[in-house]
Design a protein around this motif. Structure first.
Motif, PDB file in Angstrom:
ATOM      1  N   SER C 251       0.923  -1.433   0.004  1.00  0.00           N
ATOM      2  CA  SER C 251      -0.270   0.442  -0.148  1.00  0.00           C
ATOM      3  C   SER C 251       0.718   1.470   0.305  1.00  0.00           C
ATOM      4  O   SER C 251       0.301   1.650  -0.098  1.00  0.00           O
ATOM      5  N   ASN C 252       1.825   0.932   0.565  1.00  0.00           N
ATOM      6  CA  ASN C 252       2.856   2.182   0.738  1.00  0.00           C
ATOM      7  C   ASN C 252       2.938   3.326   0.972  1.00  0.00           C
ATOM      8  O   ASN C 252       3.089   4.333   1.980  1.00  0.00           O
ATOM      9  N   ALA C 253       1.744   2.980   2.381  1.00  0.00           N
ATOM     10  CA  ALA C 253       1.407   3.792   3.554  1.00  0.00           C
ATOM     11  C   ALA C 253       1.775   3.990   4.282  1.00  0.00           C
ATOM     12  O   ALA C 253       2.495   3.124   5.229  1.00  0.00           O
ATOM     13  N   PHE C 254       1.613   5.184   4.926  1.00  0.00           N
ATOM     14  CA  PHE C 254       2.516   5.082   6.479  1.00  0.00           C
ATOM     15  C   PHE C 254       1.560   5.355   7.358  1.00  0.00           C
ATOM     16  O   PHE C 254       0.617   5.332   7.720  1.00  0.00           O
ATOM     17  N   PHE C 255       2.343   4.521   8.201  1.00  0.00           N
ATOM     18  CA  PHE C 255       1.774   4.270   9.420  1.00  0.00           C
ATOM     19  C   PHE C 255       1.586   3.818  10.679  1.00  0.00           C
ATOM     20  O   PHE C 255       3.227   4.722  10.744  1.00  0.00           O
ATOM     21  N   LEU C 256       0.365   4.591  12.086  1.00  0.00           N
ATOM     22  CA  LEU C 256       0.844   3.880  12.809  1.00  0.00           C
ATOM     23  C   LEU C 256      -0.537   3.421  13.643  1.00  0.00           C
ATOM     24  O   LEU C 256      -1.452   2.995  13.378  1.00  0.00           O
ATOM     25  N   TYR C 257      -0.217   1.774  14.670  1.00  0.00           N
ATOM     26  CA  TYR C 257      -1.305   1.088  15.235  1.00  0.00           C
ATOM     27  C   TYR C 257      -1.161   2.060  16.653  1.00  0.00           C
ATOM     28  O   TYR C 257      -0.229   1.519  17.060  1.00  0.00           O
ATOM     29  N   VAL C 258      -2.554   2.228  16.477  1.00  0.00           N
ATOM     30  CA  VAL C 258      -2.589   2.268  18.574  1.00  0.00           C
ATOM     31  C   VAL C 258      -3.725   1.320  18.745  1.00  0.00           C
ATOM     32  O   VAL C 258      -4.075   0.532  17.828  1.00  0.00           O
ATOM     33  N   ARG C 259      -4.329   1.226  20.062  1.00  0.00           N
ATOM     34  CA  ARG C 259      -4.536  -0.014  20.927  1.00  0.00           C
ATOM     35  C   ARG C 259      -5.664   0.708  21.692  1.00  0.00           C
ATOM     36  O   ARG C 259      -5.474   2.275  22.519  1.00  0.00           O
ATOM     37  N   ASP C 260      -7.255   1.406  21.550  1.00  0.00           N
ATOM     38  CA  ASP C 260      -7.893   2.069  22.309  1.00  0.00           C
ATOM     39  C   ASP C 260      -7.853   1.670  23.972  1.00  0.00           C
ATOM     40  O   ASP C 260      -7.588   0.735  23.836  1.00  0.00           O
ATOM     41  N   PRO C 261      -8.665   2.419  24.381  1.00  0.00           N
ATOM     42  CA  PRO C 261      -8.375   1.667  26.084  1.00  0.00           C
ATOM     43  C   PRO C 261      -9.142   0.380  26.048  1.00  0.00           C
ATOM     44  O   PRO C 261      -8.794  -0.631  27.046  1.00  0.00           O
ATOM     45  N   GLY C 263      -8.579  -2.199  23.550  1.00  0.00           N
ATOM     46  CA  GLY C 263      -7.622  -2.650  23.223  1.00  0.00           C
ATOM     47  C   GLY C 263      -8.128  -3.062  21.387  1.00  0.00           C
ATOM     48  O   GLY C 263      -7.825  -3.960  21.254  1.00  0.00           O
ATOM     49  N   HIS C 264      -9.085  -2.697  20.651  1.00  0.00           N
ATOM     50  CA  HIS C 264      -9.497  -2.737  19.551  1.00  0.00           C
ATOM     51  C   HIS C 264      -8.299  -1.457  19.189  1.00  0.00           C
ATOM     52  O   HIS C 264      -7.807  -0.371  19.111  1.00  0.00           O
ATOM     53  N   ARG C 265      -7.562  -2.208  17.669  1.00  0.00           N
ATOM     54  CA  ARG C 265      -6.505  -2.043  16.886  1.00  0.00           C
ATOM     55  C   ARG C 265      -7.221  -0.365  16.050  1.00  0.00           C
ATOM     56  O   ARG C 265      -7.510  -1.338  15.165  1.00  0.00           O
ATOM     57  N   ILE C 266      -6.627   0.456  16.508  1.00  0.00           N
ATOM     58  CA  ILE C 266      -6.675   1.522  15.540  1.00  0.00           C
ATOM     59  C   ILE C 266      -5.607   1.537  14.177  1.00  0.00           C
ATOM     60  O   ILE C 266      -4.241   1.976  15.215  1.00  0.00           O
ATOM     61  N   GLU C 267      -5.645   1.983  13.005  1.00  0.00           N
ATOM     62  CA  GLU C 267      -4.706   2.643  12.249  1.00  0.00           C
ATOM     63  C   GLU C 267      -4.898   3.599  11.882  1.00  0.00           C
ATOM     64  O   GLU C 267      -5.905   4.260  11.318  1.00  0.00           O
ATOM     65  N   ILE C 268      -3.615   4.975  12.031  1.00  0.00           N
ATOM     66  CA  ILE C 268      -3.440   5.540  11.440  1.00  0.00           C
ATOM     67  C   ILE C 268      -2.702   5.711  10.277  1.00  0.00           C
ATOM     68  O   ILE C 268      -1.494   5.373  10.383  1.00  0.00           O
ATOM     69  N   TYR C 269      -3.536   6.194   8.893  1.00  0.00           N
ATOM     70  CA  TYR C 269      -2.797   5.924   7.513  1.00  0.00           C
ATOM     71  C   TYR C 269      -2.912   7.420   7.201  1.00  0.00           C
ATOM     72  O   TYR C 269      -3.856   7.649   6.904  1.00  0.00           O
ATOM     73  N   THR C 270      -2.382   6.886   6.083  1.00  0.00           N
ATOM     74  CA  THR C 270      -1.896   8.120   5.300  1.00  0.00           C
ATOM     75  C   THR C 270      -1.703   7.697   4.438  1.00  0.00           C
ATOM     76  O   THR C 270      -0.299   6.920   3.941  1.00  0.00           O
TER      77      THR C 270
END
Lengths: 329, 329, 329, 329
Positions: C251-261, C263-270
């Motif tokens: 995908s070539n995307a720039f990413f960060l994976y965080v966990r909500d309180p 434990g659900h995982r959220i990707e911050i993506y661009t």
């Protein structure tokens, strides 16, 4: 209290770190790394040496790469405020029993060369050949747009002793430091010292030494570092990417550590802060505070703690290189 | 209500704008601008034509530069969803009395070429030669890192009529529009229409036409546009910087307008938004709302409102080119 | 050849992924994470549910957080092109023996709800309440400036089977995929599938499932992700930062994976790319190519490969959840 | 040669510019601008004064806003290297016939206050109350993330005379200057002078004066400035955006000029360069070189050349304010 500042100014004025000479085993290969990839400007090649600078630098060189059989760090250079300061510094080193000699390296004026009492090859000068500044020659920008050399970071076996010498004898000031956990008798584990008014010109870290841990170049923004990651990882330099990108707790800088083709470590560095105030109170970190390493909690690889570049003429068997790290990182 | 959407989908599917061919008077000079400066990738040169693409594009070309005696816009290309869609489109145009013919431009499959009813040379194809994608060949990035072609923007004398044709006959949807102040009978002054799901593939603006106002390339971030400003302004292209950088109110995009060596206007464009929802309600702006032009209130230069590129084979004396702007900008 | 595309379009049109409902155990705590920290806009709170959206979204919600005793993923929503498409889809699912039912979740019109044949709770709608777009209300921007929801990524035990269903029955197209090393009979290990024309609306990855691996939000630039790292690491969310930032090979995307309180995982993506061309040839990666994970060679933590969120009403003991990963990551 | 440097160091050491006090007519309105919008940190409010600082500053204040009936610039503060330097400076000013007096403004130690010979209210101190540094309190970041105060820029009627005083008597060094076109006898039109080692602490520009042209804050990157443009233009501050963003030729900095609610001009500034070398050769620009203003060729508005803030206690009818600009800008 382990952090020491000079009572007054020493009778000479070291302005800033200025340049480094690195021994490399294949000059073309190194040129591809430093010029084509990082983006340093090539000033000129003379004999076996390549002279490089950042885009804002008017000094003839901040990086000198010299082809030789074995890699080594040959000299770490500092700029003085005047020619007279050189003489005052010589007298001061003489008084301390630190041997020094005059030289005139290519494109520099009169240069005072010495080994510091801990075995590190340092030199001081006032005058260097000036060349055109490329800061507004944006057509010449490459790689991560390196602006200028920023600092040296060295492994030394006795951080307190080296700190004391650079602080009390040479006038360096401390911006940040790490100390061991012992509440009664904390030991300095690493220290960031400066002359030029940002976080550091010279950092010292506890380890087998003296060895160069890294030399840093300053770049404009974190996006330039991200581009360098993209560039290196797709042009054959993936194995040279050692650590980062990340945000240091110490210095608050955004960083990337890469290794040149001979293993010399280069930090790509941006966004630290101003430290010109003489009463700037050094910021202390405890060794077990993981955020001192990176604010974001990333672990550094083992190589980053253990590997460094030897100084030429300094054998590791040298008696000055005996202490082991006080605390494992 | 002047904005019209098709009742259903037309019997063919235009995927997106795809490419443009520009007549230029000096191919080497244009190559220096588009390849060395903007950073488009050179696919190949064939005869008097240079075929270029953005770093993420696998299509053989999104820009074709052809050396000729007079500058002109030769064709604006659109990609269809299938070969069958081409035939359906041909039948549809035939039914409308719009003359079209089959061609096979270099590196394209079967291509339907026409002048739209307003004199603009358009072509449609499904198949184009595929070439390596450079998105992860970061070593090939130059200039502002252009990712892909983004949109055309054309001056037309009767925006409502052209809008109606592209909306009702070709299935374009409107994302934003500007209308005159008249509360009882507002007129569309400009309109942004899309097929691919961002703000536009084609924008129409009130003016002497038909002429190309600009063609846009999409770049990753505003910092890439700022670097292009620095680059152009220090490599002899200062006179080619016409407007910006700034933030459009309309589209919210960050923009820069530059002129190529023949005066064709190129927009460097980033950060608009997703419009794939069929019930996306078009965003309307009043003509006197200065923030529609730029959110930051900057005035555009006169040239930006008045100058454009003629289409080949369309003389301005052509009867289709008669209306003057309904309202002065 | 394991990647399959539908022969034609199905008799309905799924426009894009649209929203997700997550069960959380402390709504205030979750609000602090999603609104105060990530920067999602709060549309409204109704009963135990908090409705959120990105700054460019006019839909009433893309994230619904509902306080409940146990965390779970309650529904993954998709937007259809029209009301009629909902009926066509219902008929199609009926024909496949996939049970579905009509519902009308808060702020949505008629909604078709089902479990897909692999146990994932999905729903489809055309109409949702519209609310003001905040894209140009810059005073409301917080955190990483999340623009919109981007995609779901799910662990499934049999990627090929789920891929076939979404591709052949629902019309999803594949942009990228990973396959095993076996030269004679490579197996799909993960796949990125889309409807909206960027890299994905839905990714599937080999693992114990069905479980949600993550849901992603799209942000403007990598610098917004770096700011989120700085923000989270200094406001008590350091343990919630799981992986990155980095550049995906895929995908070539720039990413960060965080966990909500919870434990659900959220990707911050661009910064991914355009995939609207129907003949876009999927990009394949071999499983052992470390750069598919991140171009920069960083290893992902074990948790990233193993942990995911259960879907409500789907026990892991369910017979559909039996396959183990074909190849260890 | 009009640029002068002191033969040696003066018998005192001015470290840097430090703070400014501005008279404002509505403290709440100003707080909204400086704190909520620009993002300065509020240290405390005492009486009619609001004390602010940048996120990296540990000094109690760099901006003091004091509510009063008429707007004015009340004092421009400089930090000295020590208490003893204050006494040496007092003696030096006495020797020059420049009247000065001791004061102790809130949160500062002993402070030497004077009008410079040209009517500008300046003060010098060594000690200021220290407060927590917010550099790594990212949760407190707002607006454009202002790091620190950077410089003052003043209109003065006789630039050469003011330059000579600050250079020869106070030890300021010149980084850049503009001079008139006359080949035989060029006149300094503007000059950038520093103590702290970047481009400037104090700039002087030819005009009716003395008046403050602007005070600048340093921010991390150009993207922070672009965000401020977006923020101000959509929160009611559009009329306060006077010039930019752009790239100065002089200093190479990326800039934006905004006006506070009372009309005081603030520059948002980033990315200049290091000037610590004592032999740094000043960079000269000719007045007609449009790129000195902005590298990108944008014209500045008339207000930018003509408007400035009066200093308290300095009437424009004061005999020191008589000269008109040598050359129209």
């Amino acid at each position: 209290m382990p952090i020491r500042h000079p009572a007054g100014n020493p009778p000479f004025n070291i302005i800033r770190l200025s340049h480094i000479e690195l021994g490399v085993t294949d000059l073309e290969r190194s040129r591809h790394f430093y010029v084509e990839t990082l983006g340093l400007i090539e000033t000129e090649r003379v004999g076996n040496s390549l002279y490089l600078r950042g885009v804002e630098e008017r000094n003839h060189h901040s990086f000198v790469l010299t082809e030789m059989e074995e890699t080594a760090v040959i000299r770490m250079g500092y700029k003085m405020a005047s020619e007279a300061d050189l003489d005052s510094l010589k007298a001061h080193l003489d008084g301390l029993g630190v041997e020094s000699r005059w030289g005139e390296p290519y494109a520099q004026g009169r240069t005072l060369q010495a080994q510091d009492p801990f075995g590190m090859p340092i030199e001081f000068y006032f005058e260097m050949a000036q060349v055109p500044r490329m800061l507004q020659k944006y057509g010449e920008y490459r790689g991560c747009h390196p602006l200028r050399i920023d600092h040296f970071n060295c492994f030394v076996p006795d951080v307190q002793a080296v700190h004391d010498f650079y602080a009390l004898e040479l006038g360096f000031r401390t911006s940040e430091y790490t100390e061991t956990e012992d509440p009664d008798n904390p030991q300095i584990w690493a220290v960031w010292m400066h002359r030029k008014g940002n976080v550091h010109d010279l950092a010292l870290t506890n380890g087998v030494g003296p060895r160069l841990h890294h030399v840093a170049v300053y770049v404009p923004t974190a996006l330039h570092i991200i581009h360098l990651c993209d560039l290196m990882s797709t042009t054959g330099y993936l194995p040279n990417m050692e650590r980062g990108p990340g945000r240091h707790g110490i210095s608050n800088a955004f960083f990337l550590y890469v290794r040149d083709p001979d293993g010399h470590r280069i930090e790509i560095y941006t966004s630290d802060y101003l430290t010109v105030d003489p009463d700037f109170a050094p910021i202390g970190w405890k060794l077990r505070d993981a955020q001192r390493q990176t604010l974001w909690g990333h672990a550094a690889p083992k190589s980053w703690f253990e590997e460094g570049s030897l100084f030429a003429e300094t054998a590791v068997s040298d008696p000055t290189i005996t202490a082991q790290p006080i605390v494992a990182p």
